[in-house]
Design a protein around this motif. Structure first.
Motif, short mmCIF file in Angstrom:
data_model
loop_
_atom_site.label_atom_id
_atom_site.label_comp_id
_atom_site.label_asym_id
_atom_site.label_seq_id
_atom_site.Cartn_x
_atom_site.Cartn_y
_atom_site.Cartn_z
N PHE A 7 -8.64 -10.48 -10.52
CA PHE A 7 -9.13 -9.96 -11.79
C PHE A 7 -9.12 -8.43 -11.80
O PHE A 7 -8.75 -7.80 -12.78
CB PHE A 7 -10.54 -10.48 -12.06
N LEU A 8 -9.48 -7.83 -10.67
CA LEU A 8 -9.48 -6.37 -10.60
C LEU A 8 -8.07 -5.81 -10.75
O LEU A 8 -7.86 -4.80 -11.41
CB LEU A 8 -10.09 -5.92 -9.26
N LYS A 9 -7.10 -6.48 -10.12
CA LYS A 9 -5.71 -6.04 -10.26
C LYS A 9 -5.25 -6.17 -11.71
O LYS A 9 -4.57 -5.29 -12.24
CB LYS A 9 -4.81 -6.87 -9.34
N ALA A 67 -7.85 -3.41 -3.79
CA ALA A 67 -7.07 -4.08 -4.85
C ALA A 67 -6.91 -3.17 -6.06
O ALA A 67 -5.81 -3.04 -6.61
CB ALA A 67 -7.76 -5.38 -5.25
N ALA A 68 -8.01 -2.53 -6.47
CA ALA A 68 -7.93 -1.64 -7.63
C ALA A 68 -7.08 -0.41 -7.34
O ALA A 68 -6.23 -0.01 -8.15
CB ALA A 68 -9.34 -1.23 -8.04
N LEU A 69 -7.26 0.18 -6.16
CA LEU A 69 -6.53 1.40 -5.80
C LEU A 69 -5.03 1.13 -5.68
O LEU A 69 -4.20 1.90 -6.17
CB LEU A 69 -7.08 1.96 -4.49
N ASP A 70 -4.66 0.01 -5.06
CA ASP A 70 -3.24 -0.34 -4.92
C ASP A 70 -2.58 -0.50 -6.29
O ASP A 70 -1.42 -0.13 -6.48
CB ASP A 70 -3.08 -1.62 -4.11
N THR A 71 -3.32 -1.08 -7.23
CA THR A 71 -2.75 -1.29 -8.56
C THR A 71 -2.54 0.04 -9.28
O THR A 71 -1.52 0.23 -9.95
CB THR A 71 -3.67 -2.20 -9.40
N LYS A 74 -1.12 6.11 0.25
CA LYS A 74 -0.10 5.78 -0.76
C LYS A 74 -0.35 6.56 -2.05
O LYS A 74 0.57 7.01 -2.72
CB LYS A 74 -0.09 4.28 -1.04
N LEU A 75 -1.64 6.70 -2.39
CA LEU A 75 -2.00 7.47 -3.58
C LEU A 75 -1.62 8.94 -3.41
O LEU A 75 -1.11 9.56 -4.34
CB LEU A 75 -3.50 7.34 -3.84
N GLN A 76 -1.84 9.48 -2.22
CA GLN A 76 -1.52 10.88 -1.97
C GLN A 76 -0.02 11.14 -2.04
O GLN A 76 0.41 12.26 -2.32
CB GLN A 76 -2.05 11.31 -0.60
N ALA A 77 0.77 10.10 -1.79
CA ALA A 77 2.22 10.26 -1.90
C ALA A 77 2.61 10.60 -3.33
O ALA A 77 3.59 11.32 -3.56
CB ALA A 77 2.93 8.98 -1.44
N GLU A 114 0.58 1.49 -7.97
CA GLU A 114 1.74 0.86 -8.59
C GLU A 114 1.99 1.45 -9.98
O GLU A 114 3.14 1.62 -10.39
CB GLU A 114 1.53 -0.65 -8.70
N ARG A 115 0.92 1.75 -10.69
CA ARG A 115 1.04 2.34 -12.03
C ARG A 115 1.36 3.84 -11.99
O ARG A 115 1.61 4.45 -13.03
CB ARG A 115 -0.27 2.16 -12.81
N LYS A 116 1.34 4.40 -10.76
CA LYS A 116 1.53 5.85 -10.59
C LYS A 116 0.48 6.65 -11.36
O LYS A 116 0.75 7.71 -11.90
CB LYS A 116 2.94 6.27 -11.01
N ASP A 117 -0.74 6.08 -11.40
CA ASP A 117 -1.87 6.73 -12.06
C ASP A 117 -2.74 7.35 -10.98
O ASP A 117 -3.71 6.74 -10.51
CB ASP A 117 -2.64 5.69 -12.89
N ALA A 118 -2.39 8.56 -10.57
CA ALA A 118 -3.08 9.19 -9.46
C ALA A 118 -4.53 9.54 -9.80
O ALA A 118 -5.42 9.42 -8.95
CB ALA A 118 -2.33 10.45 -9.03
N ALA A 119 -4.78 9.97 -11.03
CA ALA A 119 -6.14 10.38 -11.41
C ALA A 119 -7.11 9.20 -11.35
O ALA A 119 -8.22 9.32 -10.80
CB ALA A 119 -6.11 10.98 -12.82
N SER A 120 -6.71 8.05 -11.89
CA SER A 120 -7.58 6.86 -11.85
C SER A 120 -7.80 6.39 -10.43
O SER A 120 -8.91 6.02 -10.03
CB SER A 120 -6.98 5.75 -12.70
#
Length: 802
Positions: free
Chosen positions: A170-172, A199-203, A236-239, A206-212
């Motif tokens: 659900f979070l994804k 789960a939320a951060l990985d999604t 992965k987010l820092q990438a 994937e969306r390339k939404d670094a701020a969120s």
């Protein structure tokens, strides 16, 4: 039976009401049944959560183990969805906004006016998507209690495979399409677990939404639930933000977490994708080694993926050092294939071959069976010209009964044909044609390699033989095939065979000529001195085909006009080139200098170079300077040629063998002994002149020039001889070997003969001494240098007079 068991757990009154609702439903009292169920769901607030729990478990039904979006092959029965419709209507009423439901393809059909049977019929095929929508409605209604009850608490969610729970699913889903505020609200409603934040951060990654994603990580950090798994998602987010891998590693270790090999590989991958490329990786690797993380095969795979065309041999060598380390152990075929592909793409096949030879020394066989890998291996050996290794790889493939692919066969044929053995390449194709299992692997690409091989060997009769066989074998010609045939016609001077018949065949097969086709035709016409026909072809190409000539096409035509010295036509080509927006290169500049020289307009050469370098920001290279020097010497202007030589040294452009050969022969023609001796010394890397004892002198002018009233040595040569740094920069990379041996012999012969003449006229033997010392030093620098008979005779005469 699950909902019956849940019902028994309730009070006796609830059980009776529950049973009555079932009876009324199956007795088809639709209206009264609906009212009774709605009355049941509208009980007091204290009992609502317990009833919602019952409804949830009934609603889960057979979908308990399915992922989001999966459809049950057997839709729910009306009994399975008995309490789903009231729950949905209740949440819709509480939210006060049913727009979300209306947008859904299933729930958009539901309204309060529909009978319960109609609602149940719609929901029967809804699957897990129905549950997800109810969860979203609970979230939008601000009912954290309902959301928490549905996702956790007294009703722990079952896992749905791969370690995923319905919480994470659900979070994804929420993070995939909703705002970060909804995700944070849901995370706050649940118990603080790292897996949910992952789960939320990985999604969001994937969306390339670094701020969120950053907001999710910061929330987890405030709750102090950041573990290594969540930090991996953070890397992965820092990438996305192109952050420094080294900085992340420092922050991670400062937080008290212990990095592992997964951390290492994520950081290495991040560093490889950064602006520094592989150059920025090695410092990070040292830091990782200092905390006990040694690179392994996975690390090497990541590094090899980062190899590009501009990657240096030193970088590949460092990766190979890791491959040879104990941590990597025996290399598997996947890693070997990665190394081969990386070296081939970077054009560093020589480095690869050295590594492979070392690995296979002592009779060790390279364990490779995949046709693609074997093809790449053959390609690498072919690139360094090792035909023995090419054949060994081909025979090994046959020994292990591996079936070649089209790529493998193409690489084998190309390796043989490009290394001067097109006959052997042709034989490979014929063997493949004779075998029913490999017959289908033969195509126009392999034949094209054979055609190019024969063409480069100037075996043009064999080119036409192969063409006839391709027709007999009904091989479909490609544009590349026709281009090779047209190039063969251009090289062999048979343009009448190329222009009309081959172009007609192309059109008959529905193939359109490309820039390479037109370029080969233009080159062929220019080779046969049909420049006007080539010019007309260029105009036809622009008007009829819609193709735009590129720099190569214009340079080919420009070279054709330079060959016959048609300056005005060459200027027309340059004007057309400018009008088409094609930027000239240094090769264009060298052709323009050649054009001006052949047209007896050397001054125009300098004007054109100055004009175009200023207009297009070009920096002349060695070929431009050499053509300018040649233009000056062709017109008897040695001083201006030396001026160009000085400019070239000032621009830090290293001369080559041609630079010195042209200047030295001009010095001989002009009887410029001083300049000839100075140039020969610079070209040989011998530094300044020698005095009577054979020692080097720092004087820019040699002894015989100082005893006469002749002009001093050209400033460019004097400065180069005087300063060791300039002297080194003036020496070709190959040293004296870059100069033609006959040129060196001619210059020494000239200096010795001039020395005898000057000695008789001026009673000065310094020139003879310098010539003898030069001959001695140059022969020491080039052991294989043999002076001509005349030079040796003059040397003997000079020694006799000293």
């Amino acid at each position: 039976m699950e909902f019956v068991a849940d019902a028994i757990q309730g009070s006796l009154g609830e059980i009776l009401l529950f049973a009555l609702a079932i009876v009324l439903h199956f007795a088809a009292f639709g209206k009264h049944s609906t009212r009774l169920r709605l009355w049941y769901t509208g009980a007091n607030e204290a009992q609502k959560h317990q009833k919602l729990s019952v409804r949830t478990r009934v609603w889960e039904g057979r979908d308990g183990g399915k992922a989001v979006g999966d459809r049950d092959p057997s839709p729910r029965t009306p009994t399975d969805t008995y309490f789903l419709a009231p729950a949905l209507l209740e949440l819709l009423k509480e939210s006060g906004d049913d727009s979300a439901a209306k947008d859904d393809p299933v729930f958009g059909k539901i309204s309060a006016k529909q009978t319960d049977s109609e609602i149940k019929e719609i929901l029967a095929a809804a699957g897990m998507a129905s549950e997800m929508l109810v969860l979203e409605l609970a979230l939008r209604a601000g009912r954290r209690d309902v959301l928490r009850r549905l996702l956790s608490g007294a009703d722990p969610l079952t896992e749905v495979g791969n370690g995923k729970t319905r919480e994470t699913i659900f979070l994804k889903r929420l993070a995939r399409k909703g705002p970060v505020s909804d995700v944070l609200l849901c995370l706050q409603a649940l118990s603080p677990k790292s897996a949910n934040y992952v789960a939320a951060l990985d999604t969001f990654v994937e969306r390339k939404d670094a701020a969120s994603g950053q907001m999710v990580f910061d929330t987890a950090n405030e709750l102090k639930i950041v573990d290594l798994s969540l930090y991996h998602s953070f890397i992965k987010l820092q990438a996305l933000q192109k952050s420094s891998a080294g900085t992340i590693l420092k922050d991670l270790t400062a937080s008290g977490l212990q990095p592992n090999h997964t951390t290492m590989h994520l950081l290495v991958d991040l560093a490889c994708k950064g602006s520094g490329g592989l150059d920025s990786v090695w410092k990070l690797m040292e830091e990782l080694k200092s905390i006990g993380l040694q690179p392994n095969q996975i690390t090497c795979c990541i590094l090899l993926k980062a190899v590009q065309k501009a990657t240096s041999a030193a970088q590949i060598e460092r990766i190979i050092q890791i491959l040879n380390s104990p941590e990597c152990g025996d290399l598997d075929e996947v890693l070997i294939a990665s190394l081969i592909d990386a070296c081939v793409s970077a054009g560093l096949c020589d480095v690869l071959v050295r590594f492979l030879r070392k690995r296979t020394s002592g009779g060790k066989a390279l364990q490779v069976k995949c046709p693609h890998t074997i093809g790449s291996l053959i390609r690498a050996y072919g690139a360094v010209g090792d035909l023995d290794a090419v054949w060994a790889a081909w025979r090994e493939m046959k020994r292990v009964h591996a079936m070649p692919s089209k790529v493998t066969l193409g690489c084998m044929v190309e390796a043989l044909a490009s290394n001067g053995d097109p006959e052997a390449a042709y034989e490979i194709i014929r063997q493949a044609l004779a075998n029913p299992q490999t017959r289908e692997l033969v195509n126009a690409v392999g034949y094209g390699s054979v055609l190019k091989g024969f063409c480069h060997n100037q075996q043009f009769d064999r080119v036409w033989d192969v063409q006839e066989e391709m027709v007999k074998q009904q091989v479909t010609f490609s544009v590349s095939t026709f281009n090779v045939l047209i190039d063969a016609c251009a090289r062999s001077g048979q343009m009448t065979r190329a222009a009309a018949p081959l172009l007609k065949q192309m059109c008959d097969q529905g193939l359109q000529p490309n820039l390479i086709t037109y370029g080969s035709l233009i080159k062929g016409y220019c080779a046969e001195n049909q420049q006007e026909k080539a010019w007309q072809l260029l105009q036809d190409m622009k008007q009829s085909s819609g193709l735009r000539p590129d720099e190569v096409t214009y340079n080919t035509l420009l070279d054709g006009f330079a060959k016959v010295g048609q300056f005005d036509r060459g200027m027309a080509v340059l004007a057309d080139m400018r009008a088409s927006g094609v930027v000239p290169s240094n090769y264009t500049l060298s052709l323009l200098v050649k054009l001006a020289n052949r047209s007896k307009r050397p001054a125009k050469a300098f004007e054109l170079v100055e004009e175009l370098t200023r207009e297009f920001g070009l920096r002349p290279n060695i070929h431009v300077y050499n053509n300018l020097i040649h233009a000056c010497t062709q017109n008897g202007d040695l001083q201006r040629a030396l001026d160009v030589f000085g400019t070239m040294l000032g621009e830090r452009v290293r001369p080559d063998g041609r630079s010195y050969s042209v200047l030295l022969r001009s010095c001989i023609g002009k009887r410029a002994t001083c300049e000839a001796a100075a140039l020969l010394r610079l070209g040989a890397g011998l530094g300044g002149a020698s005095d009577s004892t054979g020692e080097k002198t720092s004087s820019p002018s040699p002894p015989w020039r100082r005893k006469t009233s002749e002009p001093e040595l050209h400033p460019a040569l004097a400065a180069a001889l005087k300063e060791s740094s300039r002297s080194a920069a003036a020496t070709p990379k190959e040293g004296i070997k870059a100069l033609l041996k006959d040129v060196v012999s001619e210059v020494l012969e000239f200096l010795l003969s001039e020395g005898l003449r000057v000695q008789k006229q001026r009673d000065c033997d310094s020139l003879q001494q310098e010539a003898l010392f030069l001959a001695k030093e140059i022969r020491a620098a080039v052991p294989g240098l043999h002076l001509s008979h005349d030079a040796m005779r003059l040397a003997s005469m000079a020694l006799a007079t000293l």
